[in-house]
Write an enzyme that holds these catalytic residues in place. Structure first.
Site, PDB file in Angstrom:
ATOM      1  N   HIS A  39     108.625   0.318  71.899  1.00  0.00           N
ATOM      2  CA  HIS A  39     109.707  -0.070  72.791  1.00  0.00           C
ATOM      3  C   HIS A  39     109.158  -0.518  74.136  1.00  0.00           C
ATOM      4  O   HIS A  39     107.994  -0.297  74.462  1.00  0.00           O
ATOM      5  CB  HIS A  39     110.692   1.087  72.996  1.00  0.00           C
ATOM      6  CG  HIS A  39     110.097   2.265  73.725  1.00  0.00           C
ATOM      7  ND1 HIS A  39     109.170   3.101  73.154  1.00  0.00           N
ATOM      8  CD2 HIS A  39     110.307   2.731  74.989  1.00  0.00           C
ATOM      9  CE1 HIS A  39     108.822   4.038  74.028  1.00  0.00           C
ATOM     10  NE2 HIS A  39     109.496   3.827  75.151  1.00  0.00           N
ATOM     11  N   ASP A  72     110.347   0.113  78.101  1.00  0.00           N
ATOM     12  CA  ASP A  72     111.215   1.062  78.806  1.00  0.00           C
ATOM     13  C   ASP A  72     112.431   0.379  79.424  1.00  0.00           C
ATOM     14  O   ASP A  72     112.310  -0.618  80.155  1.00  0.00           O
ATOM     15  CB  ASP A  72     110.431   1.782  79.904  1.00  0.00           C
ATOM     16  CG  ASP A  72     109.507   2.849  79.335  1.00  0.00           C
ATOM     17  OD1 ASP A  72     109.805   3.388  78.250  1.00  0.00           O
ATOM     18  OD2 ASP A  72     108.478   3.140  79.978  1.00  0.00           O
ATOM     19  N   HIS A 112     105.050   0.054  74.036  1.00  0.00           N
ATOM     20  CA  HIS A 112     104.240   1.249  73.821  1.00  0.00           C
ATOM     21  C   HIS A 112     104.912   2.172  72.825  1.00  0.00           C
ATOM     22  O   HIS A 112     106.114   2.070  72.548  1.00  0.00           O
ATOM     23  CB  HIS A 112     103.966   1.977  75.145  1.00  0.00           C
ATOM     24  CG  HIS A 112     105.187   2.483  75.827  1.00  0.00           C
ATOM     25  ND1 HIS A 112     106.078   1.663  76.491  1.00  0.00           N
ATOM     26  CD2 HIS A 112     105.693   3.746  75.968  1.00  0.00           C
ATOM     27  CE1 HIS A 112     107.057   2.379  77.011  1.00  0.00           C
ATOM     28  NE2 HIS A 112     106.861   3.658  76.693  1.00  0.00           N
ATOM     29  N   ARG A 125     106.462  11.247  84.626  1.00  0.00           N
ATOM     30  CA  ARG A 125     106.681   9.808  84.516  1.00  0.00           C
ATOM     31  C   ARG A 125     107.461   9.271  85.700  1.00  0.00           C
ATOM     32  O   ARG A 125     108.478   9.831  86.109  1.00  0.00           O
ATOM     33  CB  ARG A 125     107.464   9.479  83.238  1.00  0.00           C
ATOM     34  CG  ARG A 125     107.521   7.984  82.951  1.00  0.00           C
ATOM     35  CD  ARG A 125     108.373   7.681  81.738  1.00  0.00           C
ATOM     36  NE  ARG A 125     109.701   7.224  82.129  1.00  0.00           N
ATOM     37  CZ  ARG A 125     110.521   6.523  81.340  1.00  0.00           C
ATOM     38  NH1 ARG A 125     110.156   6.253  80.113  1.00  0.00           N
ATOM     39  NH2 ARG A 125     111.702   6.151  81.776  1.00  0.00           N
TER      40      ARG A 125
END
Length: 307
Positions: free
Chosen positions: A105, A107, A262, A277
């Site tokens: 995907h 983000d 990723h 993150r």
């Protein structure tokens, strides 16, 4: 390529994307010449890995802000004292469960201005497994036929968060999982982005579809769109277009979310894995010489993230 770098050492991970960076201490404010070379390496390699960075959350936030404004984080609880930070966590007890990010995907591609960059700092890492794989969407585009390129450059793709975050979706399983996921009606909204986008810093074209958030082509049904989207998903993640990062405590990895997909490997049941993150807000996707809804020249412009 290393000859252009005078303050850092840049060591490519593969011949297609990714590099490890030495000579930068991210626990301290970076001098401008060092940061400028990191920015150049980011443009050149799309995925950067910094080892042995004993960073605090404030250190990570400071480093993130050097690249731009924080992105907006929907559908997942952030840290109470740090609303810009998501704890990417899978507990040792969560065996047999899906992990966060465990599919190819890009983000938050359903946002009006998806993130420019995602930055992950490893805190606790299992003794094996939990690697993250990356695929170059520059090369995914470059290796298409001229006919396919021409067709895709005239198409928009509808992106939506409904598959993982829509009402009634139980993709993430138990309610007591370590990460708090929210399923909402808002996640069912769709937003059009060009199937091929231009990345401003490099001027290169990148394929911009992914199997999690790309629902269908604009003005087509999901059934009509499925064969071409499935071809593109398989094409974009061929092994020769990828690199793989093995984590260790203190590793910081960042990637250009506009030209990289990723996939976080879920092969460490029985062990705890925790990373922090942050994201950097991007611009609305655009293709040079074409507006999102039709023809005509268009300059890149920032837009508020949907959410």
């Amino acid at each position: 390529m290393n000859s252009i770098y005078h303050h850092i050492r840049v060591m490519p991970l593969t011949g297609v994307l990714g590099a490890e960076i030495e000579g930068a201490d991210l626990t301290m404010p970076l001098p401008d010449p060092v940061f400028e070379e990191i920015e150049q390496a980011f443009t050149d390699h799309s995925v950067l890995v910094f080892r042995d960075q004993d960073m605090s959350i404030e250190d990570q936030k400071r480093f993130t802000r050097r690249f731009g404004e924080f992105g907006f984080e929907p559908y997942v609880d952030t840290m109470k004292e740090h609303p810009e930070v998501i704890e990417v966590l899978k507990e040792a007890s969560e065996s047999g469960m899906l992990n966060f990010g465990g599919n190819w995907h890009s983000d938050w591609s359903f946002q009006e201005a998806p993130p420019r960059a995602t930055i992950l700092h490893a805190k606790e890492i299992p003794p094996f497994g939990g690697d993250t794989c990356f695929a170059s969407m520059y090369l995914a585009y470059d290796t298409l036929s001229d006919g396919m390129k021409a067709m895709l450059e005239g198409l928009n793709v509808m992106h939506s968060a409904r598959r993982p975050y829509g009402v009634g979706n139980k993709l993430f399983g138990k309610f007591n999982r370590a990460m708090k996921i929210h399923n909402t009606e808002e996640a069912h909204a769709e937003l059009a982005h060009p199937a091929v986008r231009t990345v401003p810093e490099s001027g290169r074209k990148a394929l911009f579809v992914n199997p999690v958030y790309s629902i269908r082509f604009e003005n087509m049904s999901e059934r009509e769109s499925r064969p071409l989207l499935e071809f593109l998903h398989a094409h974009a993640t061929r092994i020769e277009l990828t690199c793989r990062v093995r984590w260790a405590p203190g590793t910081l990895t960042m990637w250009d979310n506009r030209c990289v997909q990723h996939n976080a490997m879920n092969d460490y049941d029985g062990y705890r894995r925790l990373l922090h993150r942050t994201t950097v807000r991007g611009e609305r996707p655009w293709l040079e010489g074409r507006a999102p809804g039709g023809s005509g020249e268009r300059e890149p412009a920032l837009a508020q993230s949907a959410g």
